[in-house]
Write a protein that holds these residues in place. Structure first.
Motif, PDB file in Angstrom:
ATOM      1  N   UNK A 181      -9.298  -4.014   5.810  1.00  0.00           N
ATOM      2  CA  UNK A 181      -9.649  -4.720   4.925  1.00  0.00           C
ATOM      3  C   UNK A 181      -8.454  -6.829   4.888  1.00  0.00           C
ATOM      4  N   UNK A 182      -7.090  -5.841   5.912  1.00  0.00           N
ATOM      5  CA  UNK A 182      -6.422  -6.972   6.650  1.00  0.00           C
ATOM      6  C   UNK A 182      -6.677  -7.738   7.419  1.00  0.00           C
ATOM      7  N   UNK A 183      -8.205  -7.170   8.298  1.00  0.00           N
ATOM      8  CA  UNK A 183      -8.795  -8.164   9.499  1.00  0.00           C
ATOM      9  C   UNK A 183      -9.905  -8.775   8.436  1.00  0.00           C
ATOM     10  N   UNK A 184     -10.258  -8.561   7.708  1.00  0.00           N
ATOM     11  CA  UNK A 184     -10.725  -9.752   6.758  1.00  0.00           C
ATOM     12  C   UNK A 184     -10.277 -10.871   5.822  1.00  0.00           C
ATOM     13  N   UNK A 185      -8.848 -10.161   5.393  1.00  0.00           N
ATOM     14  CA  UNK A 185      -7.883 -11.429   5.006  1.00  0.00           C
ATOM     15  C   UNK A 185      -7.181 -12.258   5.913  1.00  0.00           C
ATOM     16  N   UNK A 186      -7.207 -11.494   7.133  1.00  0.00           N
ATOM     17  CA  UNK A 186      -6.672 -12.613   8.169  1.00  0.00           C
ATOM     18  C   UNK A 186      -7.623 -13.756   8.830  1.00  0.00           C
ATOM     19  N   UNK A 187      -8.652 -12.867   8.268  1.00  0.00           N
ATOM     20  CA  UNK A 187      -9.858 -14.180   9.262  1.00  0.00           C
ATOM     21  C   UNK A 187     -10.535 -15.243   7.706  1.00  0.00           C
ATOM     22  N   UNK A 188     -10.150 -14.989   6.534  1.00  0.00           N
ATOM     23  CA  UNK A 188     -10.182 -15.749   6.142  1.00  0.00           C
ATOM     24  C   UNK A 188      -9.359 -16.471   5.585  1.00  0.00           C
ATOM     25  N   UNK A 189      -7.946 -16.306   5.631  1.00  0.00           N
ATOM     26  CA  UNK A 189      -6.625 -17.073   5.435  1.00  0.00           C
ATOM     27  C   UNK A 189      -6.770 -17.766   7.054  1.00  0.00           C
ATOM     28  N   UNK A 190      -7.685 -17.933   8.011  1.00  0.00           N
ATOM     29  CA  UNK A 190      -7.779 -19.626   8.718  1.00  0.00           C
ATOM     30  C   UNK A 190      -8.613 -19.907   8.384  1.00  0.00           C
ATOM     31  N   UNK A 191      -9.855 -19.102   7.878  1.00  0.00           N
ATOM     32  CA  UNK A 191     -10.991 -20.233   8.122  1.00  0.00           C
ATOM     33  C   UNK A 191     -11.249 -20.609   7.132  1.00  0.00           C
ATOM     34  N   UNK A 192     -10.401 -20.404   5.538  1.00  0.00           N
ATOM     35  CA  UNK A 192     -10.330 -21.205   4.709  1.00  0.00           C
ATOM     36  C   UNK A 192      -9.593 -21.183   4.192  1.00  0.00           C
TER      37      UNK A 192
END
Length: 223
Positions: A143-154
């Motif tokens: 879940x944290x990895x998904x959130x970090x990816x969304x943080x960087x891309x969006x």
């Protein structure tokens, strides 16, 4: 230095559904969000539990994620951070207060029923909750990895509705104004109360410490 570069807002709200490794059932996590006042750059973390130590550790993780600390942290009157809410002289959790002091920051709790003081972080929470809505994760790390990816891309690439500028571009200008991080992380401790025994000592984790004469039977704070 502009006032926005010195202030950050922190909040803890319901997060994503994640499977618990022990019960194998999905549990609602808690979403920690810290938002810089000027650039709207955010640090977001998911956790299963909340306590005074976890609240302090999340601030420390956020400062290190941002690459620096702010002089002021505006926060909600959450019990983990604020023991006694007060407009002029709030009583902070001692551990949380000491962690902020280690990073050169001070806390500024919001007034009760004054949501306008933390509008930026409320928006940051809403953005992340919409990104996590309807999703389930098999582990907190996933879940944290998904959130970090969304943080960087969006989140970092979006155009802020108020400033009409990209968050990442504004953060590049704001980051040099942050306080430098200390060389070592904070050394965490526990605190509580103990009664002075008949031998004039208090016991803490199987170790005994002597107190001045006349303290027998009194309750003292220990750290």
């Amino acid at each position: 230095m502009r006032i926005g570069c010195r202030r950050v807002v922190a909040l803890l709200q319901p997060g994503a559904m994640v499977r618990d490794a022990q019960t194998r059932k999905y549990r609602r996590t808690r979403l920690f969000v810290m938002v810089l006042g000027c650039s709207r750059k955010a640090a977001r973390f998911l956790t299963f539990r909340s306590s005074s130590r976890i609240w302090a550790e999340l601030h420390e993780r956020a400062f290190r994620r941002l690459g620096g600390a702010t002089r002021v942290v505006v926060l909600d009157n959450l019990r983990e951070g604020v023991l006694v809410p007060d407009i002029y002289d709030p009583t902070l959790n001692p551990l949380y207060r000491d962690v902020l002091a280690h990073y050169g920051a001070v806390a500024l709790p919001c007034r009760i029923q004054d949501p306008d003081r933390k509008g930026k972080v409320e928006s940051g929470v809403g953005h992340a909750q919409r990104a996590l809505q309807g999703k389930r994760f098999e582990s907190l790390e996933q879940a944290q990895a998904y959130l970090d990816g969304w943080e960087a891309s969006c989140a970092d690439t979006r155009i802020d509705g108020t400033t009409k500028r990209q968050v990442a571009a504004m953060f590049a200008e704001e980051k040099p104004a942050l306080l430098p991080l200390p060389l070592e992380p904070f050394r965490y401790y526990q605190h509580g109360k103990r009664s002075v025994n008949l031998d004039g000592c208090v016991e803490v984790d199987a170790a005994y410490y002597g107190l001045p004469p006349g303290w027998i039977g009194r309750e003292v704070n220990v750290q």
